[in-house]
Each structure stands twice: as C-alpha cells, then as structure tokens.
Design a protein around this motif. Structure first.
Motif, PDB file in Angstrom:
ATOM      1  N   PRO A 631       0.776  -1.333  -0.097  1.00 45.30           N
ATOM      2  CA  PRO A 631       0.079   0.067  -0.111  1.00 45.30           C
ATOM      3  C   PRO A 631       0.843   1.206  -0.051  1.00 45.30           C
ATOM      4  O   PRO A 631       1.531   1.626   0.946  1.00 45.30           O
ATOM      5  CB  PRO A 631      -0.646  -0.183   1.294  1.00 45.30           C
ATOM      6  CG  PRO A 631       0.010  -0.921   2.297  1.00 45.30           C
ATOM      7  CD  PRO A 631       0.621  -1.867   1.291  1.00 45.30           C
ATOM      8  N   ILE A 632       0.958   1.972  -1.222  1.00 50.86           N
ATOM      9  CA  ILE A 632       1.647   3.265  -1.125  1.00 50.86           C
ATOM     10  C   ILE A 632       0.660   4.240  -1.766  1.00 50.86           C
ATOM     11  O   ILE A 632      -0.030   4.072  -2.719  1.00 50.86           O
ATOM     12  CB  ILE A 632       2.932   3.040  -2.382  1.00 50.86           C
ATOM     13  CG1 ILE A 632       3.726   1.824  -1.981  1.00 50.86           C
ATOM     14  CG2 ILE A 632       3.662   4.419  -2.397  1.00 50.86           C
ATOM     15  CD1 ILE A 632       4.704   1.692  -2.841  1.00 50.86           C
ATOM     16  N   ILE A 633       0.479   5.388  -1.028  1.00 52.16           N
ATOM     17  CA  ILE A 633      -0.066   6.627  -1.364  1.00 52.16           C
ATOM     18  C   ILE A 633       0.802   7.661  -1.868  1.00 52.16           C
ATOM     19  O   ILE A 633       1.826   8.132  -1.067  1.00 52.16           O
ATOM     20  CB  ILE A 633      -1.134   7.211  -0.041  1.00 52.16           C
ATOM     21  CG1 ILE A 633      -1.797   5.997   0.397  1.00 52.16           C
ATOM     22  CG2 ILE A 633      -1.711   8.394  -0.474  1.00 52.16           C
ATOM     23  CD1 ILE A 633      -2.827   6.266   1.329  1.00 52.16           C
ATOM     24  N   LEU A 634       0.601   8.158  -2.856  1.00 51.36           N
ATOM     25  CA  LEU A 634       1.204   9.232  -3.494  1.00 51.36           C
ATOM     26  C   LEU A 634       0.384  10.706  -3.513  1.00 51.36           C
ATOM     27  O   LEU A 634      -0.765  10.639  -3.952  1.00 51.36           O
ATOM     28  CB  LEU A 634       1.547   8.968  -4.967  1.00 51.36           C
ATOM     29  CG  LEU A 634       2.568  10.029  -5.614  1.00 51.36           C
ATOM     30  CD1 LEU A 634       3.960   9.905  -4.846  1.00 51.36           C
ATOM     31  CD2 LEU A 634       2.787   9.404  -7.229  1.00 51.36           C
ATOM     32  N   MET A 641       3.279  15.097   4.652  1.00 51.10           N
ATOM     33  CA  MET A 641       3.428  15.267   6.334  1.00 51.10           C
ATOM     34  C   MET A 641       2.090  14.941   7.069  1.00 51.10           C
ATOM     35  O   MET A 641       2.150  14.262   8.061  1.00 51.10           O
ATOM     36  CB  MET A 641       4.271  16.493   6.682  1.00 51.10           C
ATOM     37  CG  MET A 641       4.605  16.648   8.194  1.00 51.10           C
ATOM     38  SD  MET A 641       5.873  17.870   8.641  1.00 51.10           S
ATOM     39  CE  MET A 641       4.439  19.239   8.101  1.00 51.10           C
ATOM     40  N   TYR A 642       1.413  15.804   6.545  1.00 52.36           N
ATOM     41  CA  TYR A 642      -0.117  15.755   7.540  1.00 52.36           C
ATOM     42  C   TYR A 642      -0.712  14.643   7.253  1.00 52.36           C
ATOM     43  O   TYR A 642      -1.560  14.017   8.189  1.00 52.36           O
ATOM     44  CB  TYR A 642      -0.844  16.996   7.028  1.00 52.36           C
ATOM     45  CG  TYR A 642      -0.063  18.449   7.429  1.00 52.36           C
ATOM     46  CD1 TYR A 642       0.164  19.058   8.610  1.00 52.36           C
ATOM     47  CD2 TYR A 642       0.587  18.960   6.157  1.00 52.36           C
ATOM     48  CE1 TYR A 642       1.111  20.023   8.842  1.00 52.36           C
ATOM     49  CE2 TYR A 642       1.351  20.158   6.694  1.00 52.36           C
ATOM     50  CZ  TYR A 642       1.498  20.692   7.754  1.00 52.36           C
ATOM     51  OH  TYR A 642       2.596  21.676   8.054  1.00 52.36           O
ATOM     52  N   LEU A 647      -2.757   9.237   9.143  1.00 49.84           N
ATOM     53  CA  LEU A 647      -2.850   7.741   8.816  1.00 49.84           C
ATOM     54  C   LEU A 647      -2.068   6.993   9.840  1.00 49.84           C
ATOM     55  O   LEU A 647      -2.046   5.492  10.059  1.00 49.84           O
ATOM     56  CB  LEU A 647      -2.260   7.103   7.706  1.00 49.84           C
ATOM     57  CG  LEU A 647      -3.279   8.076   6.350  1.00 49.84           C
ATOM     58  CD1 LEU A 647      -2.492   7.488   4.995  1.00 49.84           C
ATOM     59  CD2 LEU A 647      -4.806   7.465   6.451  1.00 49.84           C
ATOM     60  N   GLU A 648      -1.114   7.603  10.683  1.00 44.04           N
ATOM     61  CA  GLU A 648       0.009   6.932  11.581  1.00 44.04           C
ATOM     62  C   GLU A 648      -0.654   6.036  12.459  1.00 44.04           C
ATOM     63  O   GLU A 648      -0.109   4.714  12.727  1.00 44.04           O
ATOM     64  CB  GLU A 648       0.928   7.895  12.033  1.00 44.04           C
ATOM     65  CG  GLU A 648       2.122   7.395  12.727  1.00 44.04           C
ATOM     66  CD  GLU A 648       2.940   8.400  13.384  1.00 44.04           C
ATOM     67  OE1 GLU A 648       3.978   8.129  13.616  1.00 44.04           O
ATOM     68  OE2 GLU A 648       2.812   9.834  13.106  1.00 44.04           O
ATOM     69  N   ARG A 649      -1.706   6.465  13.185  1.00 42.53           N
ATOM     70  CA  ARG A 649      -2.317   5.727  14.270  1.00 42.53           C
ATOM     71  C   ARG A 649      -2.954   4.618  13.852  1.00 42.53           C
ATOM     72  O   ARG A 649      -3.134   3.333  14.350  1.00 42.53           O
ATOM     73  CB  ARG A 649      -3.139   6.586  15.024  1.00 42.53           C
ATOM     74  CG  ARG A 649      -3.820   5.962  16.330  1.00 42.53           C
ATOM     75  CD  ARG A 649      -4.542   7.043  17.101  1.00 42.53           C
ATOM     76  NE  ARG A 649      -3.659   7.904  17.809  1.00 42.53           N
ATOM     77  CZ  ARG A 649      -3.992   8.697  18.726  1.00 42.53           C
ATOM     78  NH1 ARG A 649      -5.525   8.871  18.990  1.00 42.53           N
ATOM     79  NH2 ARG A 649      -3.272   9.638  19.098  1.00 42.53           N
ATOM     80  N   VAL A 655       2.611   3.531   3.116  1.00 45.86           N
ATOM     81  CA  VAL A 655       3.491   4.223   2.708  1.00 45.86           C
ATOM     82  C   VAL A 655       2.947   5.567   2.238  1.00 45.86           C
ATOM     83  O   VAL A 655       2.299   5.417   1.236  1.00 45.86           O
ATOM     84  CB  VAL A 655       4.572   3.666   1.873  1.00 45.86           C
ATOM     85  CG1 VAL A 655       5.824   4.397   1.476  1.00 45.86           C
ATOM     86  CG2 VAL A 655       5.290   2.177   2.411  1.00 45.86           C
ATOM     87  N   VAL A 656       3.408   6.565   2.573  1.00 43.43           N
ATOM     88  CA  VAL A 656       3.127   7.891   2.088  1.00 43.43           C
ATOM     89  C   VAL A 656       4.188   8.672   1.488  1.00 43.43           C
ATOM     90  O   VAL A 656       4.995   8.964   2.051  1.00 43.43           O
ATOM     91  CB  VAL A 656       2.333   8.619   3.140  1.00 43.43           C
ATOM     92  CG1 VAL A 656       1.812  10.095   2.753  1.00 43.43           C
ATOM     93  CG2 VAL A 656       1.243   8.009   3.810  1.00 43.43           C
ATOM     94  N   LEU A 657       4.072   8.950   0.015  1.00 44.63           N
ATOM     95  CA  LEU A 657       5.225   9.578  -0.755  1.00 44.63           C
ATOM     96  C   LEU A 657       4.770  10.915  -1.209  1.00 44.63           C
ATOM     97  O   LEU A 657       3.574  10.958  -1.341  1.00 44.63           O
ATOM     98  CB  LEU A 657       5.551   8.462  -1.783  1.00 44.63           C
ATOM     99  CG  LEU A 657       6.133   7.204  -1.366  1.00 44.63           C
ATOM    100  CD1 LEU A 657       6.833   6.677  -2.599  1.00 44.63           C
ATOM    101  CD2 LEU A 657       7.765   7.501  -0.534  1.00 44.63           C
TER     102      LEU A 657
END
Length: 677
Positions: A631-634, A641-642, A647-649, A655-657
């Motif tokens: 799972p990669i979000i572009l 960053m935001y 999504l971090e919690r 993966v956020v790019l």
C-alpha cells in the motif's frame, strides 16, 4: 644528571680503578662490606617480587655485581701477595673460620665453594636455559590468545597492546637471564682459581721474599686466602640463590615468603602426621625430650592452622553481610536498579536450547548477524541485545522488549517447523494452526517428518531459530526510532566528523542542536528510511537549518534529498510503481486545514472529514492486500507530512510519498484514488 644516575657511573669507574690501582686495606674492607650488603639487598628484593618482570633489571645488575666482585678479588689478591694483608674484614673472616686448625678451615671453605658452584650456580644456569627456551616457544601461543581475546571483545586495543608488550618483555628477560647465568658460573670458577693462586703463590712468596717458615707461610696465607674466599663466595652464593629465585618465580599475588608459608602449610592435618613421626623417633636412642618438644610444636601449629579457616570463614561472612548492608544503603545501588537494557529478549525454560551452544543453539550468533545487517540497512548502531530466561513466561513463549516496554511476543515449538502458504484456505497438510509472529501470516507447526512434503506442496518452511530471528529483526526495524537517543545521535555525528568535519561544523551546534538532529533522524527511521547516508542528510540540514528548525519540515526536505534511496527501496527491476493517488478535493481540504502558528504548523481538520478520508484509504488498502501489493499513497509535497500524521495511528503500514521523493524516470501507475463524499 640525577644523583642516582651519577652514582651508578661512578661505581663502574671504581671497578675499573680496582683492577688497575692498588687500594689500601681499610678501603678494601669498606668495599667488601658494600658487596655483601648489595648481595643481601638483591636476594631480599628477589624474594619479595610477585613476578620476574618486577625485577627486570636483574640481568644487567648481575653483570655489574659480578664485575664488582671480580675487581675486589683482583685487589685483595694483589694486597695479599704483596703485603700479606687485605684489611680487617678479610683477616677476621679467615681467623673465625680457620681457628687453630688451618686444614679444617680450608676444608669447610672448599665445601662452601662446592655447594655454591655445583648446586646453586649449576641449578640456576640450567633453570635459566629451560625458562628461556619455554618462554620463546610459548610466545606464538600467547600472541594468538591475545588476538583471540581482542577479536572476541574481551579486551580493548589498549589492553591487548599492554599484554603483547608484557609477552615481549618476558621473552627478553628470560633470554637475558640465560646469558647472565653464564657470568655467575664463570665467577664461581674464577673464585676457585683465585683461591688456588693465593695459596700456592702466597706460600712461595712468604718463604722466598718474606723469609717466613713453611708453617708460618701456611698459617698466614691460608688465613687470608680463606677469609678473602669467604667474603667473595658469600655474596656470590647470595647472588646465585637470587638468580635461581627470580628465574623459578611464578607470577602470584604475594611474595616468596607469603607463598611458601601459605602453600607449605595449606594442609594442617599433615602437621599431625609429621608430629607423630617425630614423637616415634623419640622412642629410639634419640633424645626423647627434644623429639617430644618438636612434635608438640608441630601438633600445636596444626591445631592453630585448623582453627584459622573457621575464623576466616566467620570474618568473611560478617564482612559480606556488612558490605551487603552498606550496598543496600548506598545510593549507587538504586541507580543500578533503575537502569534498563535498550533491547531485551526473554524466553521460557523450554526454549533454552535455542541459546545453549552445548545443545546446538545458535541464537547468539544470529543476533550478532542481525545487528550487523541492521547497521547496514538502517545506518544505526543497534545496541547489544540482552538475552535471558524468564520463568514467568510459558515454557515455549518468548517476548521482545524495547526500552523496557514489551513490543511483541510469540511462541515456538522446538523440534517442529513453521510452514506458511500463500493460499489461506490450503489445509492439505496436518499441523498445529498458528500465525507467523513477524508478519501475522497464517501458518502451521509441523513435525520434521512432514517438512519435505510441505515444501513439495509449496509451503515456505522455516525452523524455530529462523522464526525468532526474523521476528526480532522486524521488531527492531519497527522500533528503531525509539533506540536512537541523543547519546546515539552524538556518536553518529562524531563518526561523521572524522571524514566530514566542515559539514558537521556547519550544522551543529549551530543552527541545529543534537536534539534537533535526533528528531529528524528518528522521524526518518520511523518511516523505515535508512539514515546511513549521513553526508546527504547533513548537506540538506546545512542548507535548510538556517531557515527553520522545525524537525517536521526539515524531515520533509531530507526525504526529498534522499529521493534516489527511497526510489530504489520501492522500485525493483524497472517495473511501474503502483500507487494510490489523492484526489484534488482531498488535497484542497488538507491545504485549507493546515493551521500555521509561531510554534509550528498542525492539522485542524473536521472529525467527519477525517473519518471519510480514513474510510477511503482503508478500502484502497484492502484492495491492494487482495492483489498482494504494497500500500503506497502518492500525494503533493505540502500535504504529505499531514496525511502521514493522520494515517499513522490507524494504518501505520501504509507508505506515504510525495512526488518530489521519486526519481523523474520512475513510471507511476495509479491503481486507486483516495477521495471523499
């Protein structure tokens, strides 16, 4: 020049003078007493050294003392043969030994010479030869032992250097002693020859030049010769004995006196046997009172020595109790209690064979390889993993702790294999259902007999040590950012400073403190970005650190500088990078929700909108999981960053790019869109 150095030089000059210039009798007496004093000091020092190297000057000193004694022999011989007088000391020694019977005195003197030459000198010479030979033969083994301890980390480089120097000094010392012992032997031979010369030529000179009768010549020159021989042979005997003591000395914590008494009297019961034997001798014509007295002294000594260990044990117990009491009161004890290991691996008693090398366990070696592998992958020096058993755990259970907190646990079945298959519904092999601990995949514990069959059916089969190694590796990777503190960051900076001092100087301590750099590196590790390329990271910090010290913004700049590294980490074999893009509507919502304050920027988004975005992301992730895609979000750089913070919690594995974190040549294929109603 120091007075001590000057005294040694004057002593050597005096020896040369003695060989050439006649000396008066009173000066000969002074020098003879000095010779005896030096010999006493040498033997006392040799008895009080704990190891031979503490008296390393002994070979050179032995040569000087031998030369000094030979110089005295030459001077006294000259004085005896020319004046029939060699000073009061020689005359006194000769008169005391010979007494009224020159023949008996001469025989006593000959016995002393034989003892000194055949027993002490020959023995010391032989021991010196053997010690030198064995010391030289043992050097390679000692050097290999030092290298092995150094490679194993048991000693430091400084300690290894000191031990090597000690080995070399021991070899030099025993080699020198082997040569110096030849001087002692030559001195003894020269002493015997000088005695014969004094007697024969003394009698001839007394009868021919001094008009003495044969009896008077014998009495005069025999007395002076024996006296001269005694004052020469007594120091020679002491020096020879000291030579034997030094070369036979084994390194201990005590001197010769304490070692002899401690080891000779270490079995008190044997004194009772000796006492009984001496008492039985009293039943023979030997003096009964004398044997009984000696036997009583031995028995009483044995009784005292048997009582001494009991007293020592009581004193030791009291001392240990006192030290324990003081240790519990000491503040340092509390400090030790609150310290914790960065990484801990605890296991139940049934898993002991994993770490016991005697039972074939290789987990300790695997942990070493894990630390090396992660150092290369993450650029972080992983702390030592503390491995210990814990009876509070189930027998087959283990747990992993980071900074004192449990991060995960698992269960192993020894003598089994863990079999995993991509087909979640495949149930063609019998086993105990479980889950692979590192990634949570469904798996089975199977017997060793089923291993080959499982592999033929397409299962991935791994042994228990590999299971726990993989689990430990993944947990350390996941929590690497928690292992990087300010102290560890300072070590990385110091290492970089060795090759890039100007770069480090431009970044820290101004404009960024160690804590600021630590936060940036920790955020990179938290998203599984290696910090091994510290020069590039510091180049970016040097460029943007003067504009802002916000660790979030600095991290974004560093990520963009690390675009080649991030791209190579996600793209393989020039295949298209499959990603989920973010719709323009969501991008606009994020941009409008960013609140900028003097203390930094933060996301202030309505809760309903957050839930819609999270729901959309979860749907996309589920679709990617079915397709077995990462799972990669572009998204655009300003919101990456935001979005990651949102999504971090809930979805930490996503993966956020941003577009700026990918190389221009990478082909991007969108297979989904994050949108909102």
């Amino acid at each position: 020049m120091k007075a001590k150095d000057l005294s040694v030089l004057l002593g050597v000059i005096l020896i040369i003078i003695m060989l050439v210039i006649p000396l008066p009798g009173w000066l000969l007496s002074v020098l003879i007493l000095c010779n005896i004093s030096l010999a006493l000091i040498v033997i006392l020092v040799s008895m009080n050294t704990q190891e031979p190297l503490q008296f390393s000057i002994f070979p050179s000193l032995l040569l000087l003392l031998t030369l000094f004694r030979l110089g005295l022999n030459v001077s006294t011989t000259r004085s005896i043969l020319s004046k029939a007088d060699a000073g009061g000391v020689v005359d006194t020694f000769g008169s005391f030994v010979i007494g009224d019977n020159p023949l008996v005195g001469f025989v006593v003197f000959i016995i002393l010479v034989i003892i000194q030459f055949l027993v002490i000198t020959k023995g010391a010479e032989r021991v010196s030869e053997v010690s030198a030979r064995f010391t030289l033969d043992a050097m390679p083994g000692k050097q290999m032992s030092i290298d092995a301890d150094l490679n194993a980390g048991l000693i430091s480089e400084h300690e290894a250097r000191e031990r090597r120097e000690k080995v070399e000094k021991e070899a030099d010392f025993h080699g020198s002693m082997d040569g110096a012992s030849k001087f002692v032997k030559g001195d003894a031979i020269a002493g015997i020859i000088i005695v014969l010369i004094n007697i024969v030529f003394g009698i001839i000179i007394g009868m021919v030049q001094m008009d003495l009768s044969f009896q008077e010549s014998i009495n005069t020159f025999m007395r002076l010769t024996v006296g001269d021989g005694l004052v020469s042979q007594i120091p020679a005997l002491l020096i020879s004995t000291a030579t034997g003591i030094v070369v036979t000395r084994i390194s201990t914590e005590g001197n010769l006196g304490s070692d002899v008494t401690e080891q000779l009297l270490q079995y008190p019961r044997l004194l009772f046997i000796a006492a009984g034997t001496i008492f039985l001798l009293g039943l023979t014509p030997i003096n009964f009172f004398l044997t009984t007295s000696i036997a009583s002294i031995l028995a009483f000594s044995g009784y005292l020595l048997m009582k001494k260990p009991e007293k020592m044990i009581e004193d030791t117990i009291e001392e240990e109790e006192q030290l324990e009491s003081e240790a519990m009161k000491a503040p340092e004890n509390v400090v030790e209690l609150i310290s914790m290991d960065p990484i801990e691996f605890e296991f139940g008693y049934a898993l002991i064979p994993l770490v016991d090398k005697k039972q074939g366990g290789d987990l300790l070696d695997r942990v070493v390889m894990i630390r090396r592998q992660l150092a290369i992958e993450l650029g972080l020096v992983i702390p030592v993993v503390r491995i210990r058993d814990n009876i509070q755990l189930n027998p087959n259970e283990y747990r992993i702790k980071i900074r004192g907190n449990e991060v995960d646990r698992g269960e192993l079945l020894l003598n089994h294999y863990l079999a995993m298959t991509p087909d979640l519904e495949d149930d063609s092999i019998d086993g105990i259902d479980t889950r692979e601990p590192a990634f949570g995949l469904p798996a089975k514990w199977i017997n060793e007999e089923l291993k080959d069959e499982a592999e033929m059916l397409g299962y991935t089969v791994v042994d228990p040590p590999s299971v726990v190694s993989t689990h430990l590796t993944e947990m350390i990777k996941k929590h690497a950012h928690q292992l990087l503190g300010r102290q560890e960051t300072k070590q990385l900076i110091d290492h970089l400073n060795e090759t890039y001092p100007i770069l480090v100087e431009e970044v820290t301590p101004e404009p960024l403190a160690v804590g600021d750099i630590q936060k940036v590196l920790s955020k990179l590790l938290k998203e599984n970005i290696s910090i091994r390329n510290l020069p590039v990271i510091f180049e970016t910090l040097a460029d943007y650190g003067k504009m802002t010290n916000d660790p979030d913004l600095l991290t974004e700049y560093v990520r963009q500088s690390l675009a080649p590294q991030i791209t190579s980490q996600l793209v393989t074999d020039n295949e298209p990078l499959k990603v989920v893009t973010v719709s323009g509507k969501v991008e606009k919502v994020f941009a409008e929700s960013i609140q900028r304050t003097e203390h930094g920027n933060y996301l202030a988004m309505d809760t309903d909108i957050q839930e819609q975005i999270l729901h959309s992301v979860k749907e996309q992730v589920e679709q990617l999981s079915i397709q077995q895609e990462t799972p990669i979000i572009l998204c655009s750089p300003p919101i990456r960053m935001y979005l990651r913070q949102l999504l971090e919690r809930f979805l930490p594995q996503v993966v956020v790019l941003s577009y700026n974190e990918l190389e221009p040549h990478v082909e991007v294929q969108s297979i989904g869109v994050v949108d909102m109603n």
